[in-house]
Design a protein around this motif. Structure first.
Motif, short mmCIF file in Angstrom:
data_model
loop_
_atom_site.label_atom_id
_atom_site.label_comp_id
_atom_site.label_asym_id
_atom_site.label_seq_id
_atom_site.Cartn_x
_atom_site.Cartn_y
_atom_site.Cartn_z
N ARG A 166 0.83 -1.21 0.00
CA ARG A 166 0.00 0.00 0.00
C ARG A 166 0.87 1.25 0.00
O ARG A 166 0.58 2.22 -0.71
N ASN A 167 1.90 1.24 0.81
CA ASN A 167 2.78 2.41 0.88
C ASN A 167 3.44 2.70 -0.47
O ASN A 167 3.60 3.86 -0.86
N LYS A 168 3.80 1.62 -1.19
CA LYS A 168 4.40 1.80 -2.52
C LYS A 168 3.39 2.43 -3.48
O LYS A 168 3.72 3.34 -4.24
N LEU A 169 2.16 1.92 -3.46
CA LEU A 169 1.13 2.46 -4.34
C LEU A 169 0.79 3.90 -3.97
O LEU A 169 0.61 4.76 -4.85
N ALA A 170 0.68 4.18 -2.67
CA ALA A 170 0.33 5.53 -2.23
C ALA A 170 1.37 6.55 -2.68
O ALA A 170 1.04 7.70 -3.01
N SER A 171 2.63 6.13 -2.74
CA SER A 171 3.69 7.06 -3.16
C SER A 171 3.60 7.42 -4.63
O SER A 171 4.20 8.41 -5.07
N ALA A 172 2.85 6.62 -5.39
CA ALA A 172 2.71 6.88 -6.82
C ALA A 172 1.55 7.82 -7.12
O ALA A 172 1.35 8.23 -8.28
N VAL A 173 0.74 8.16 -6.10
CA VAL A 173 -0.42 9.04 -6.30
C VAL A 173 -0.03 10.46 -5.90
O VAL A 173 0.70 10.66 -4.92
N GLN A 174 -0.52 11.44 -6.67
CA GLN A 174 -0.22 12.83 -6.34
C GLN A 174 -0.67 13.15 -4.91
O GLN A 174 -1.76 12.74 -4.50
N PRO A 175 0.14 13.87 -4.17
CA PRO A 175 -0.14 14.14 -2.75
C PRO A 175 -1.54 14.72 -2.50
O PRO A 175 -2.23 14.30 -1.57
N MET A 176 -1.97 15.69 -3.32
CA MET A 176 -3.29 16.30 -3.10
C MET A 176 -4.39 15.27 -3.31
O MET A 176 -5.35 15.19 -2.53
N THR A 177 -4.25 14.45 -4.34
CA THR A 177 -5.25 13.41 -4.62
C THR A 177 -5.25 12.37 -3.50
O THR A 177 -6.31 11.89 -3.07
N LEU A 178 -4.06 12.04 -3.02
CA LEU A 178 -3.96 11.05 -1.94
C LEU A 178 -4.63 11.56 -0.67
O LEU A 178 -5.33 10.80 0.02
N ARG A 179 -4.41 12.83 -0.36
CA ARG A 179 -5.05 13.41 0.84
C ARG A 179 -6.57 13.34 0.73
O ARG A 179 -7.27 12.99 1.69
#
Length: 245
Positions: A166-179
């Motif tokens: 999950r952490n690997k996938l989350a790092s691939a998403v733009q920070p604003m979108t992830l938030r």
């Protein structure tokens, strides 16, 4: 990263989050089973302790009353001797009254002893039933604890591995979108939804036409006005087929 790549990452993230929820639910359920069995066992242990103490106290009281009755029997014999040796009516009446009072006390003590005997029998029967129930739960706990502990260990291991993914996938998403994704996930569980025909496929509410048009252009993510999930557009299957034919 293109919007399509982010959609792929978010969908994969949502799939892992769904699996993590399943694992957490499993962990909670298995831990709950163990906790409930241990709680039942503690409750039965406490009940047995109280009931055994009660029986001990009742038996002690019964023994004391039995001793009193024996003493009264001795006193009655002495009063009879007084009666046989009485020299006048006054001494005779006094000895007779003493015998009657002692006999009344004896009857009272006998009633108390009989009541206690009944209560002791009931309490011992209750203890036997509780011990049977206690053994049943202890056997169940002994039989399941090892299996549940093994299941818990496997679930924790699987969860930890998925957290790394999950952490690997989350790092691939733009920070604003992830938030935004994390905010919605905490409220809704599943944070992403798609639309094909202008309807949010998560909450099944019709989208405003202008919003649907923006999504069809594929420039950016939007949020469903109804459920607040992150929305993206996916072309109907026939269009995909038509584009590849």
């Amino acid at each position: 990263m293109s919007l399509r790549d982010q959609i792929v990452s978010l969908e994969a993230l949502a799939a892992i989050d769904a699996e993590l929820r399943r694992l957490e639910d499993q962990l909670t359920e298995e831990r709950g089973i163990l906790a409930n069995l241990k709680s039942e066992l503690r409750t039965l242990d406490e009940k047995l302790s109280v009931d055994r103490t009660s029986v001990t106290e009742m038996e002690k009281t019964r023994n004391e009353l039995t001793t009193e009755m024996r003493q009264m029997t001795t006193q009655i014999e002495r009063s009879r001797e007084k009666l046989s040796r009485s020299r006048n009516e006054r001494e005779s009446n006094a000895a007779q009254r003493e015998i009657e009072e002692l006999r009344k006390l004896q009857r009272d003590r006998e009633d108390e002893i009989n009541k206690l005997a009944t209560l002791i029998d009931v309490a011992k029967k209750t203890i036997d039933e509780t011990e049977t129930q206690q053994k049943k739960i202890a056997d169940e706990l002994g039989g399941r604890e090892s299996d549940i502990s093994k299941t818990l260990a496997e679930a924790v291991k699987e969860r930890d591995a998925k957290l790394v993914d999950r952490n690997k996938l989350a790092s691939a998403v733009q920070p604003m979108t992830l938030r935004r994704y994390e905010q919605v996930r905490k409220r809704k569980g599943n944070a992403i939804a798609k639309t094909i025909d202008g309807t949010c496929l998560s909450c099944h509410m019709q989208l405003p036409p202008m919003l649907f048009q923006k999504l069809m252009r594929g420039d950016a993510f939007e949020q469903c006005p109804s459920c607040a999930r992150i929305l993206y557009y996916e072309a109907p299957a026939d269009e995909h087929q038509g584009g590849t034919s």
